[in-house]
Design a protein around this motif. Structure first.
Motif, PDB file in Angstrom:
ATOM      1  N   PHE A  64      43.451  36.996  41.146  1.00 43.45           N
ATOM      2  CA  PHE A  64      44.420  38.092  41.249  1.00 43.45           C
ATOM      3  C   PHE A  64      44.252  38.747  42.614  1.00 43.45           C
ATOM      4  N   VAL A 150      46.402  38.928  35.272  1.00 43.20           N
ATOM      5  CA  VAL A 150      45.115  38.916  35.970  1.00 43.20           C
ATOM      6  C   VAL A 150      44.381  37.614  35.699  1.00 43.20           C
ATOM      7  N   ALA A 154      39.370  40.020  39.928  1.00 48.66           N
ATOM      8  CA  ALA A 154      40.099  41.268  40.164  1.00 48.66           C
ATOM      9  C   ALA A 154      39.027  42.296  40.491  1.00 48.66           C
ATOM     10  N   GLY A 158      41.405  45.096  44.247  1.00 46.76           N
ATOM     11  CA  GLY A 158      42.217  44.207  43.434  1.00 46.76           C
ATOM     12  C   GLY A 158      42.367  44.712  42.014  1.00 46.76           C
ATOM     13  N   LEU A 159      41.269  45.162  41.425  1.00 49.37           N
ATOM     14  CA  LEU A 159      41.346  45.728  40.083  1.00 49.37           C
ATOM     15  C   LEU A 159      42.152  47.019  40.087  1.00 49.37           C
ATOM     16  N   ALA A 162      45.727  46.336  39.759  1.00 48.57           N
ATOM     17  CA  ALA A 162      46.051  46.016  38.361  1.00 48.57           C
ATOM     18  C   ALA A 162      46.108  47.279  37.508  1.00 48.57           C
ATOM     19  N   LEU A 176      36.229  41.327  36.315  1.00 48.65           N
ATOM     20  CA  LEU A 176      36.763  42.609  36.763  1.00 48.65           C
ATOM     21  C   LEU A 176      35.628  43.538  37.173  1.00 48.65           C
TER      22      LEU A 176
END
Length: 303
Positions: A64, A150, A154, A158-159, A162, A176
């Motif tokens: 992701f 995802v 991530a 990046g997380l 999301a 994550l």
């Protein structure tokens, strides 16, 4: 389907569903200033579109997003160090100017202002002023539901991207983490504000201060993701297609009302529900929804 391509982000709209992809697969979709700018640009375009009824947000390739690009991190660190050094020199000069400067706090103020320039903020987009925050916050400003698909990593920023979506569908291989404290900073892309809404303040603090990386089973258990599937992009598209079959006006009100619950009192939320109902009932769109629904029920009854 028409595809719009920026340098690092690609998006297309098909049957009311917009699919936005971070397009840096060779770099695990790591984040740069250009990615942030392209995400905001894509989000603003979709925000203006009355055609869009649902949005899928994903990264191309096997991740992701692995978070901030190392070259970008180095640039920010160097800029911060240079600015802080200048600020400290200014503070020393001010300190030597005498008691008057010290008493008025002019030296301290000048140093603080200099250090603050290392953090760049601009005009507000919704609640956000920093560019990286805007790249997350823009998805909440889009009127219709946004689903993050995802897969793989991530991490960090990046997380946080999301987290800006309304829901998250994760692949079984997803990892994550908000790992910013490992670098001596904090999650600065809306993460400290959005994560507690999903997992509660205690769990959010634990994830942030430990910088732990968690798998999807734990993410599902604490409410960080809504589903775990083999193919998160396929499932996100399926879910978006189902959502796109609903009345757009009702979708807009539904998202708005749930978001309202975060920062308004109960009575305000209840009043807003009635406002929504009054706005929806009896419109041509609502009448068409009812007619279509009744026709489908009659067809099923006939077998």
């Amino acid at each position: 389907m028409s595809e719009t391509t920026n340098s690092t982000v690609v998006y297309a709209i098909t049957d009311g569903v917009a699919h936005v992809e971070i397009d840096r697969a060779d770099k695990l979709n790591s984040l740069t200033r250009e990615v942030f700018e392209d995400l905001v640009e894509a989000g603003l375009a979709l925000k203006r579109s009355s055609e869009v009824k649902a949005v899928v947000l994903s990264g191309r390739g096997r991740a992701f997003s692995a978070g901030l690009d190392f070259t970008e991190m180095a640039r920010i660190a160097e800029a911060g160090a240079a600015t802080r050094s200048s600020a400290e020199e200014a503070a020393e000069r001010d300190a030597g100017a005498g008691e008057k400067s010290s008493a008025t706090g002019a030296g301290r103020s000048g140093a603080a202002d200099s250090v603050a320039t290392a953090v760049q903020v601009g005009e507000r987009l919704g609640s956000a002023r920093a560019l990286a925050q805007k790249a997350v916050h823009i998805w909440s400003l889009i009127e219709v539901p946004v689903i993050a698909a995802v897969q793989g990593a991530a991490l960090g920023g990046g997380l946080q991207i999301a987290l800006g979506a309304d829901m998250r569908v994760a692949g079984r291989d997803a990892k994550l983490s908000l790992m910013e404290l490992n670098w001596g900073i904090i999650p600065d892309m809306c993460g400290t504000q959005l994560l507690p809404r999903l997992v509660g303040p205690a769990q959010a603090k634990k994830l942030i201060v430990t910088a732990d990386t968690i798998g999807t089973d734990e993410a599902l258990r604490i409410g960080l993701v809504e589903e775990i599937v083999e193919d998160p992009l396929a499932r996100a598209r399926e879910l978006a297609g189902q959502i796109a079959g609903q009345s757009r006006s009702a979708l807009v009100w539904a998202k708005r009302l749930v978001d309202l619950s975060y920062d308004s009192d109960f009575s305000t939320g209840l009043d807003a529900e009635q406002e929504a109902l009054a706005a929806l009932l009896g419109t041509d769109e609502q009448k068409q929804v009812v007619a279509t629904r009744l026709a489908a029920m009659k067809a099923r009854a006939k077998g």
